[in-house]
Write a protein that holds these residues in place. Structure first.
Motif, PDB file in Angstrom:
ATOM      1  N   THR A  15      35.573  41.004  32.805  1.00 55.04           N
ATOM      2  CA  THR A  15      36.547  41.017  31.710  1.00 55.04           C
ATOM      3  C   THR A  15      37.971  40.781  32.201  1.00 55.04           C
ATOM      4  O   THR A  15      38.878  40.629  31.387  1.00 55.04           O
ATOM      5  N   PHE A  16      38.159  40.764  33.520  1.00 51.19           N
ATOM      6  CA  PHE A  16      39.474  40.443  34.085  1.00 51.19           C
ATOM      7  C   PHE A  16      39.554  38.983  34.513  1.00 51.19           C
ATOM      8  O   PHE A  16      40.565  38.566  35.084  1.00 51.19           O
TER       9      PHE A  16
ATOM     10  N   ARG B 292      42.961  46.381  49.663  1.00 53.51           N
ATOM     11  CA  ARG B 292      42.807  44.963  50.048  1.00 53.51           C
ATOM     12  C   ARG B 292      41.336  44.552  49.975  1.00 53.51           C
ATOM     13  O   ARG B 292      41.013  43.451  49.503  1.00 53.51           O
ATOM     14  N   ARG B 293      40.448  45.419  50.452  1.00 57.69           N
ATOM     15  CA  ARG B 293      39.019  45.110  50.422  1.00 57.69           C
ATOM     16  C   ARG B 293      38.495  45.034  48.998  1.00 57.69           C
ATOM     17  O   ARG B 293      37.813  44.071  48.614  1.00 57.69           O
ATOM     18  N   ALA B 294      38.815  46.047  48.183  1.00 55.22           N
ATOM     19  CA  ALA B 294      38.230  46.154  46.844  1.00 55.22           C
ATOM     20  C   ALA B 294      38.737  45.085  45.890  1.00 55.22           C
ATOM     21  O   ALA B 294      38.051  44.758  44.913  1.00 55.22           O
ATOM     22  N   PHE B 295      39.918  44.518  46.165  1.00 56.05           N
ATOM     23  CA  PHE B 295      40.475  43.519  45.250  1.00 56.05           C
ATOM     24  C   PHE B 295      40.589  42.144  45.888  1.00 56.05           C
ATOM     25  O   PHE B 295      41.369  41.310  45.435  1.00 56.05           O
ATOM     26  N   ARG B 296      39.751  41.908  46.881  1.00 56.91           N
ATOM     27  CA  ARG B 296      39.703  40.569  47.496  1.00 56.91           C
ATOM     28  C   ARG B 296      39.319  39.528  46.444  1.00 56.91           C
ATOM     29  O   ARG B 296      39.769  38.361  46.506  1.00 56.91           O
ATOM     30  N   TRP B 297      38.490  39.943  45.471  1.00 51.09           N
ATOM     31  CA  TRP B 297      38.064  39.011  44.425  1.00 51.09           C
ATOM     32  C   TRP B 297      39.233  38.496  43.588  1.00 51.09           C
ATOM     33  O   TRP B 297      39.134  37.420  42.976  1.00 51.09           O
ATOM     34  N   ALA B 298      40.361  39.247  43.560  1.00 47.34           N
ATOM     35  CA  ALA B 298      41.523  38.817  42.788  1.00 47.34           C
ATOM     36  C   ALA B 298      42.536  38.092  43.646  1.00 47.34           C
ATOM     37  O   ALA B 298      43.637  37.777  43.182  1.00 47.34           O
ATOM     38  N   GLY B 299      42.189  37.817  44.902  1.00 42.58           N
ATOM     39  CA  GLY B 299      43.081  37.073  45.774  1.00 42.58           C
ATOM     40  C   GLY B 299      43.975  37.958  46.627  1.00 42.58           C
ATOM     41  O   GLY B 299      44.875  37.432  47.310  1.00 42.58           O
ATOM     42  N   VAL B 300      43.760  39.273  46.608  1.00 34.54           N
ATOM     43  CA  VAL B 300      44.551  40.178  47.444  1.00 34.54           C
ATOM     44  C   VAL B 300      44.059  40.047  48.878  1.00 34.54           C
ATOM     45  O   VAL B 300      42.855  40.041  49.138  1.00 34.54           O
TER      46      VAL B 300
ATOM     47  N   ASP C 183      55.235  56.911  40.131  1.00 35.84           N
ATOM     48  CA  ASP C 183      55.408  55.496  39.784  1.00 35.84           C
ATOM     49  C   ASP C 183      54.187  55.036  38.997  1.00 35.84           C
ATOM     50  O   ASP C 183      53.124  55.678  39.043  1.00 35.84           O
ATOM     51  N   GLN C 184      54.314  53.927  38.296  1.00 34.38           N
ATOM     52  CA  GLN C 184      53.173  53.423  37.538  1.00 34.38           C
ATOM     53  C   GLN C 184      53.241  51.915  37.374  1.00 34.38           C
ATOM     54  O   GLN C 184      54.305  51.306  37.491  1.00 34.38           O
ATOM     55  N   VAL C 185      52.065  51.324  37.125  1.00 37.24           N
ATOM     56  CA  VAL C 185      51.960  49.899  36.869  1.00 37.24           C
ATOM     57  C   VAL C 185      50.753  49.677  35.968  1.00 37.24           C
ATOM     58  O   VAL C 185      49.750  50.393  36.066  1.00 37.24           O
ATOM     59  N   LEU C 186      50.841  48.687  35.085  1.00 39.30           N
ATOM     60  CA  LEU C 186      49.718  48.319  34.226  1.00 39.30           C
ATOM     61  C   LEU C 186      48.931  47.182  34.855  1.00 39.30           C
ATOM     62  O   LEU C 186      49.498  46.252  35.436  1.00 39.30           O
ATOM     63  N   VAL C 187      47.601  47.274  34.714  1.00 39.17           N
ATOM     64  CA  VAL C 187      46.709  46.213  35.189  1.00 39.17           C
ATOM     65  C   VAL C 187      45.992  45.656  33.956  1.00 39.17           C
ATOM     66  O   VAL C 187      45.081  46.286  33.422  1.00 39.17           O
ATOM     67  N   PRO C 188      46.387  44.467  33.470  1.00 35.26           N
ATOM     68  CA  PRO C 188      45.860  43.957  32.206  1.00 35.26           C
ATOM     69  C   PRO C 188      44.584  43.146  32.343  1.00 35.26           C
ATOM     70  O   PRO C 188      44.399  42.400  33.303  1.00 35.26           O
ATOM     71  N   GLY C 189      43.689  43.299  31.352  1.00 33.33           N
ATOM     72  CA  GLY C 189      42.467  42.507  31.276  1.00 33.33           C
ATOM     73  C   GLY C 189      42.101  42.261  29.826  1.00 33.33           C
ATOM     74  O   GLY C 189      42.757  42.771  28.912  1.00 33.33           O
ATOM     75  N   ARG C 190      41.047  41.484  29.596  1.00 33.48           N
ATOM     76  CA  ARG C 190      40.641  41.185  28.219  1.00 33.48           C
ATOM     77  C   ARG C 190      40.091  42.419  27.506  1.00 33.48           C
ATOM     78  O   ARG C 190      40.409  42.662  26.348  1.00 33.48           O
ATOM     79  N   PHE C 191      39.242  43.175  28.194  1.00 34.39           N
ATOM     80  CA  PHE C 191      38.616  44.337  27.570  1.00 34.39           C
ATOM     81  C   PHE C 191      39.557  45.521  27.522  1.00 34.39           C
ATOM     82  O   PHE C 191      39.642  46.225  26.522  1.00 34.39           O
ATOM     83  N   MET C 192      40.289  45.746  28.596  1.00 33.70           N
ATOM     84  CA  MET C 192      41.172  46.895  28.637  1.00 33.70           C
ATOM     85  C   MET C 192      42.298  46.661  29.626  1.00 33.70           C
ATOM     86  O   MET C 192      42.236  45.775  30.490  1.00 33.70           O
TER      87      MET C 192
END
Length: 246
Positions: free
Chosen positions: A197-198, A237-245, A133-142
């Motif tokens: 950049t995200f 969950r820990r590593a992406f708490r900054w994104a609201g996860v 499976d795959q998913v894209l994670v978009p940001g300004r830089f990449m």
């Protein structure tokens, strides 16, 4: 000036589970702010049901590694998951001219001299649908393409989480810098400069990470640093708490 030990032995297959391997590569220099820091490299190889090999973020290709791969099966797909992880894709294309090269969005603008056959989306390619499976994670830089190998419950990342073991980092200043960057094991995360950049894309990052969590991965393979062999969902969950996860 700074040193990070490679994950020896490099350039050889290391089994992860049935039909999935990692290959640790050489240490390379990457810019962080105004200095260059050493990064160990790592690729992932999956053998698909038809026997073909799927190669994620290829590292330097040695004669010994090429011989090992020949025993596994034909290299059919070469994947550059973001605009940083394409360095050796051209070398692999020369070695395996019949392989299909795929890249995340915006890789082509950086990878001058390398031609990719297709651009990755959040939908799996037909040839590996049902297996990866795959998913894209978009940001300004990449934008990074993230993959999940179903049969081994393995999530495969490039730069969204980096997790440097301090015992492999030489020098107190270097260890301090990796900690400041937010990439010190066991609490690795996205480097703070890359995370910036995200900004403005937190909702998209959260949605993508929630998709990863829904896959219920057991382990996470990382391109830089120590992989997570268990508790993958908790680490996400820990590593992406900054994104609201949460």
């Amino acid at each position: 000036m700074f040193r990070v030990d490679a994950y020896e032995p490099i350039g050889t297959l290391k089994p992860v589970d049935d039909d999935i391997w990692i290959v640790d590569g050489p240490v390379i220099g990457m810019k962080w702010l105004w200095i260059e820091l050493p990064f160990p490299t790592r690729m992932t190889i999956v053998r698909l049901a038809d026997g073909g090999l799927w190669v994620h973020s290829p590292v330097a290709l040695s004669g010994g590694l090429k011989a090992e791969l020949a025993e596994l099966g034909p290299v059919r797909y070469i994947v550059a998951p973001n605009k940083i992880h394409y360095w050796w894709a051209g070398e692999w294309q020369i070695a395996y001219p019949d392989a299909i090269a795929l890249a995340a969005p915006r890789v082509a603008e950086k990878a001058h001299g390398i031609t990719f056959d297709r651009e990755l989306t959040s939908e799996p390619e037909d040839v590996w649908a049902g297996e990866i499976d795959q998913v894209l994670v978009p940001g300004r830089f990449m934008t990074e393409a993230v993959f999940f190998h179903r049969s081994s419950s393995t999530l495969i990342l490039a730069d969204l989480i980096e997790n440097f073991e301090m015992k492999k980092v030489g020098g107190g200043i270097a260890r301090m810098l990796y900690r400041l960057a937010g990439v010190a094991a066991p609490h690795g995360s996205m480097p703070r400069d890359l995370r910036a950049t995200f900004a403005g894309h937190e909702a998209e990052v959260k949605e993508a990470v929630e998709t990863m969590i829904s896959w219920e991965p057991v382990r996470i393979i990382l391109a830089h640093g120590q992989c997570y062999e268990e508790n993958a969902v908790d680490e996400l969950r820990r590593a992406f708490r900054w994104a609201g996860v949460c």
